[in-house]
Each structure stands twice: as C-alpha cells, then as structure tokens.
Design a protein around this motif. Structure first.
Motif, mmCIF file in Angstrom:
data_model
loop_
_atom_site.group_PDB
_atom_site.id
_atom_site.type_symbol
_atom_site.label_atom_id
_atom_site.label_comp_id
_atom_site.label_asym_id
_atom_site.label_seq_id
_atom_site.Cartn_x
_atom_site.Cartn_y
_atom_site.Cartn_z
ATOM 1 N N CYS A 1 6.621 4.329 44.991
ATOM 2 C CA CYS A 1 5.761 3.436 45.760
ATOM 3 C C CYS A 1 6.221 3.411 47.218
ATOM 4 C CB CYS A 1 5.810 2.043 45.150
ATOM 5 S SG CYS A 1 4.765 0.836 45.962
ATOM 6 N N GLY A 2 7.535 3.562 47.420
ATOM 7 C CA GLY A 2 8.063 3.569 48.776
ATOM 8 C C GLY A 2 9.576 3.645 48.797
ATOM 9 N N GLN B 1 7.152 4.014 41.164
ATOM 10 C CA GLN B 1 5.757 3.693 40.913
ATOM 11 C C GLN B 1 5.519 3.585 39.417
ATOM 12 O OE1 GLN B 1 3.447 3.162 43.396
ATOM 13 N NE2 GLN B 1 1.994 2.566 41.810
ATOM 14 N N GLY B 2 4.800 2.562 39.019
ATOM 15 C CA GLY B 2 4.444 2.361 37.624
ATOM 16 C C GLY B 2 5.252 1.247 37.004
ATOM 17 N N CYS B 3 4.550 0.255 36.443
ATOM 18 C CA CYS B 3 5.246 -0.862 35.809
ATOM 19 C C CYS B 3 4.415 -1.401 34.649
ATOM 20 C CB CYS B 3 5.524 -1.982 36.803
ATOM 21 S SG CYS B 3 6.493 -3.319 36.070
ATOM 22 N N PRO B 4 4.972 -1.354 33.433
ATOM 23 C CA PRO B 4 4.231 -1.882 32.284
ATOM 24 C C PRO B 4 4.231 -3.409 32.214
ATOM 25 C CG PRO B 4 6.396 -1.131 31.576
ATOM 26 C CD PRO B 4 6.253 -0.763 33.039
ATOM 27 N N HIS B 5 5.108 -4.070 32.956
ATOM 28 C CA HIS B 5 5.244 -5.523 32.858
ATOM 29 C C HIS B 5 4.139 -6.267 33.602
ATOM 30 C CE1 HIS B 5 9.119 -4.453 31.257
ATOM 31 N NE2 HIS B 5 9.455 -3.903 32.405
ATOM 32 N N PRO C 1 0.733 3.415 37.334
ATOM 33 C CA PRO C 1 1.594 4.593 37.224
ATOM 34 C C PRO C 1 1.028 5.830 37.925
ATOM 35 C CG PRO C 1 0.600 4.075 35.103
ATOM 36 C CD PRO C 1 0.244 2.966 36.042
ATOM 37 N N GLY C 2 -0.257 5.818 38.221
ATOM 38 C CA GLY C 2 -0.867 6.946 38.919
ATOM 39 C C GLY C 2 -0.925 6.754 40.422
ATOM 40 N N GLY C 3 -0.478 5.601 40.906
ATOM 41 C CA GLY C 3 -0.514 5.322 42.341
ATOM 42 C C GLY C 3 0.676 5.918 43.064
ATOM 43 N N GLY C 4 0.874 5.481 44.276
ATOM 44 C CA GLY C 4 2.026 5.942 45.055
ATOM 45 C C GLY C 4 1.941 7.410 45.408
ATOM 46 N N GLN C 5 3.107 8.029 45.500
ATOM 47 C CA GLN C 5 3.156 9.447 45.852
ATOM 48 C C GLN C 5 4.270 10.138 45.091
ATOM 49 O OE1 GLN C 5 4.460 10.314 49.865
ATOM 50 N NE2 GLN C 5 5.800 8.526 49.917
#
Length: 165
Positions: A4-5, A24-28, A41-45
C-alpha cells in the motif's frame, strides 16, 4: 510483494526512526481502521522485495523495520525476507497484526510462524473502535498488546514490551 505504501523515518510505528512497509490486503477490515485503502488485496502496487530492501537500507539512521498493513501475515514470505534482511543489518523488526499471538501460534502456517519468529515486537489484535486511544504508545486501541516475541517464545508466557525512558 503487493504494498500500500512505504514510509521513511516514522516515529509512531515503533521506537526510533522506522522504515514502514504497509502491505496491501487485510482480511480483518476493522471498522475505523487508520489505513482502509490497504484492505483490498488487489489494490496498491507490486514492488520487488529487492526494491523495498534497497529503500530500507538507504538511510543509515534507520533504527528498524516496521511491517504494517494491511495484514503482514497475509504475505508472510516477502515480509519474512524483509525481516531477515533487517536483522542481518542489525535493525529491529516490529510487526503489526490484526491476529492475536495465540491465534498465530495455534493456527499459523509455517511461513506465518517463521515471520513471527523473525519479529522482535508483535503488536497484536484487531483495532477496536470502542477501545480507541491516543494515550498508549504505538497502538490504536487498548486491546492491542506490544509483545516481545523472542522472550515470549523462550519463556512460554507473554512478555510485554515496555518503553524505556
């Protein structure tokens, strides 16, 4: 690694100057999370671990690596690589997770357990908006614990980290 960064010189994600990798990606998906853009989970880079490592080691004043999120235990292999590299360069490793230590010990995969063993301090537990606090160092809600992982694993009882003034 999907991130995410990255932040250089953080003073709020552990003691000293920290290099923070927000995975990036968080199930909580904790309500009130300070970083909701990290949930998908598909966001960010995508960024190679080698590039993150280069940035981590670029500042000789860095005291440690902080793995945050998203959820670092959702990407344990690349997080483990970064933690091992940090330790090889005598940097401390803090890992933030929405899981509890007990959950990781009982249900963690081998890769998650390896990341746990490579963590110096684990900030565990989900962010709970009902327990939100600005008065406790390095965490957002009162239920979250700062656990000294090596001492805890060695003793078999939870050893909390306490800031030394």
């Amino acid at each position: 690694m999907r991130i995410c960064g990255l932040i250089q010189d953080s003073i709020v994600d552990g003691p000293g100057l920290r290099f923070v990798c927000f995975v990036q990606g968080c199930p909580h998906r904790c309500p009130g999370c300070h970083n909701p853009s990290s949930h998908d989970p598909g966001g960010g880079q995508e960024l190679p671990v080698e590039e993150i490592a280069r940035q981590l080691l670029s500042n000789p004043l860095t005291d440690g690596l902080t793995l945050s999120g998203g959820e670092p235990f959702a990407q344990p292999e690349p997080c483990l690589q970064l933690a091992q590299l940090a330790h090889a360069h005598r940097l401390t490793v803090w890992t933030y997770t929405g899981y509890t230590l007990d959950h990781l010990l009982a249900q963690g995969t081998s890769a998650q357990l390896a990341l746990l063993r490579e963590t110096d301090v684990l900030v565990d537990g989900p962010f709970l908006q009902s327990q939100r606090t600005l008065s406790l160092p390095f965490r957002g809600s009162a239920n979250q614990r700062l656990i000294q992982v090596p001492a805890t694993l060695q003793s078999g009882t939870t050893v909390l980290w306490e800031e030394k003034c």
